[in-house]
Design a protein around this motif. Structure first.
Motif, mmCIF file in Angstrom:
data_model
loop_
_atom_site.group_PDB
_atom_site.id
_atom_site.type_symbol
_atom_site.label_atom_id
_atom_site.label_comp_id
_atom_site.label_asym_id
_atom_site.label_seq_id
_atom_site.Cartn_x
_atom_site.Cartn_y
_atom_site.Cartn_z
ATOM 1 N N ASN A 60 0.923 -1.668 -0.128
ATOM 2 C CA ASN A 60 0.354 -0.211 0.295
ATOM 3 C C ASN A 60 0.234 1.676 -0.673
ATOM 4 O O ASN A 60 0.276 2.060 -0.111
ATOM 5 N N SER A 61 2.202 0.937 -0.724
ATOM 6 C CA SER A 61 3.402 2.463 -0.032
ATOM 7 C C SER A 61 4.097 2.539 -0.960
ATOM 8 O O SER A 61 5.358 3.140 -0.795
ATOM 9 N N ASP A 62 3.758 1.848 -2.244
ATOM 10 C CA ASP A 62 5.020 1.915 -3.380
ATOM 11 C C ASP A 62 6.194 1.969 -2.885
ATOM 12 O O ASP A 62 7.194 1.978 -3.370
ATOM 13 N N PRO A 63 6.321 0.143 -2.093
ATOM 14 C CA PRO A 63 8.038 -0.127 -2.057
ATOM 15 C C PRO A 63 8.598 -0.243 -2.492
ATOM 16 O O PRO A 63 8.027 -1.005 -3.886
ATOM 17 N N THR A 64 9.901 -0.539 -2.627
ATOM 18 C CA THR A 64 10.276 -0.919 -3.037
ATOM 19 C C THR A 64 11.101 -2.353 -2.455
ATOM 20 O O THR A 64 11.619 -2.524 -1.604
ATOM 21 N N VAL A 65 11.163 -3.529 -2.964
ATOM 22 C CA VAL A 65 11.042 -4.829 -2.751
ATOM 23 C C VAL A 65 13.109 -5.719 -3.357
ATOM 24 O O VAL A 65 13.231 -4.986 -4.425
ATOM 25 N N SER A 66 13.326 -5.754 -2.287
ATOM 26 C CA SER A 66 15.070 -6.324 -2.432
ATOM 27 C C SER A 66 14.834 -7.645 -1.827
ATOM 28 O O SER A 66 14.486 -7.961 -0.975
ATOM 29 N N LYS A 126 -0.315 -7.637 -0.364
ATOM 30 C CA LYS A 126 1.105 -7.878 0.283
ATOM 31 C C LYS A 126 1.804 -8.499 -1.475
ATOM 32 O O LYS A 126 1.754 -8.582 -1.792
ATOM 33 N N VAL A 127 3.253 -8.500 -1.061
ATOM 34 C CA VAL A 127 4.116 -8.598 -2.208
ATOM 35 C C VAL A 127 4.738 -8.622 -1.504
ATOM 36 O O VAL A 127 5.908 -8.365 -0.813
ATOM 37 N N ARG A 128 6.263 -10.137 -3.164
ATOM 38 C CA ARG A 128 7.657 -9.775 -2.640
ATOM 39 C C ARG A 128 8.352 -10.182 -3.907
ATOM 40 O O ARG A 128 8.151 -10.561 -4.865
ATOM 41 N N MET A 129 9.139 -10.443 -3.956
ATOM 42 C CA MET A 129 10.125 -10.420 -5.179
ATOM 43 C C MET A 129 10.696 -12.101 -5.132
ATOM 44 O O MET A 129 11.366 -12.873 -3.686
ATOM 45 N N ARG A 130 10.787 -12.885 -6.423
ATOM 46 C CA ARG A 130 10.745 -14.486 -6.149
ATOM 47 C C ARG A 130 11.957 -14.662 -7.701
ATOM 48 O O ARG A 130 12.111 -13.734 -8.255
ATOM 49 N N LEU A 131 12.996 -15.400 -7.295
ATOM 50 C CA LEU A 131 14.181 -15.454 -8.296
ATOM 51 C C LEU A 131 12.720 -16.726 -9.216
ATOM 52 O O LEU A 131 12.490 -17.826 -8.436
#
Length: 179
Positions: A60-66, A126-131
């Motif tokens: 909800n806060s336009d995050p940068t996911v690392s 929710k959001v997350r990065m995945r390979l």
């Protein structure tokens, strides 16, 4: 002259004999021993998620996911249940069909360090990065076959299965997953 004529006749008889001897196996050549075969079809390139993923964050806060870590990315083939003894043959045929080597698994150790900007997606929190790693998705038909006395091909399907097999080369992409 008689000697010459008898030599010519003998040569024609021998040549005729050779032709008939050669013709017999040629007609039998259309009837090989019964066997088993595999057909690879409905082929696609896909990118299934590996074991490497960041932690979930609220979107909800336009995050940068690392993701920044030294670890081993892995991906294992799917669809192999019940046919494990045949996977070597199946993956070899699929590798030829796709012109790239596929196998039962892929693993690569590296120092991964990537960041992506996430967007607020409707209906997701929710959001997350995945390979994600390149894999080949395909169907296999196993069959038995034989040729009848008229050189006609006959086959019987034993089973059909779908497989997803990772490519052996390191062809990866980082992406976002939402939930």
């Amino acid at each position: 002259m008689r000697k010459f004529a008898s030599s010519v006749i003998a040569a024609v008889v021998v040549a005729g004999g050779l032709v008939s001897v050669a013709a017999a196996p040629a007609s039998a050549a259309c009837a090989p021993s019964p066997g088993t075969g595999y057909t690879i079809y409905d082929k696609h390139t896909v990118y299934p998620g590996t074991n490497l993923a960041s932690t979930w964050v609220f979107d909800n806060s336009d995050p940068t996911v690392s993701y920044s870590q030294s670890s081993t990315g892995t991906l294992t083939a799917s669809g192999t249940a019940g046919v494990t003894a045949e996977t070597g043959v199946i993956f070899a045929k699929a590798s030829v069909s796709f012109s790239v080597t596929v196998g039962k698994s892929w693993a690569h150790t590296d120092s991964w360090s990537y960041s992506l900007h996430a967007k607020n997606k409707a209906g997701k929190t929710k959001v997350r990065m995945r390979l994600f790693h390149e894999a080949k998705k395909f169907k296999v038909r196993k069959y038995t076959y034989y040729y009848d006395g008229h050189c006609k091909f006959h086959s019987t399907t034993k089973w059909r299965k779908q497989f997803t097999a990772p490519v052996k080369r390191n062809n990866n992409v980082w992406g976002l997953e939402y939930k």
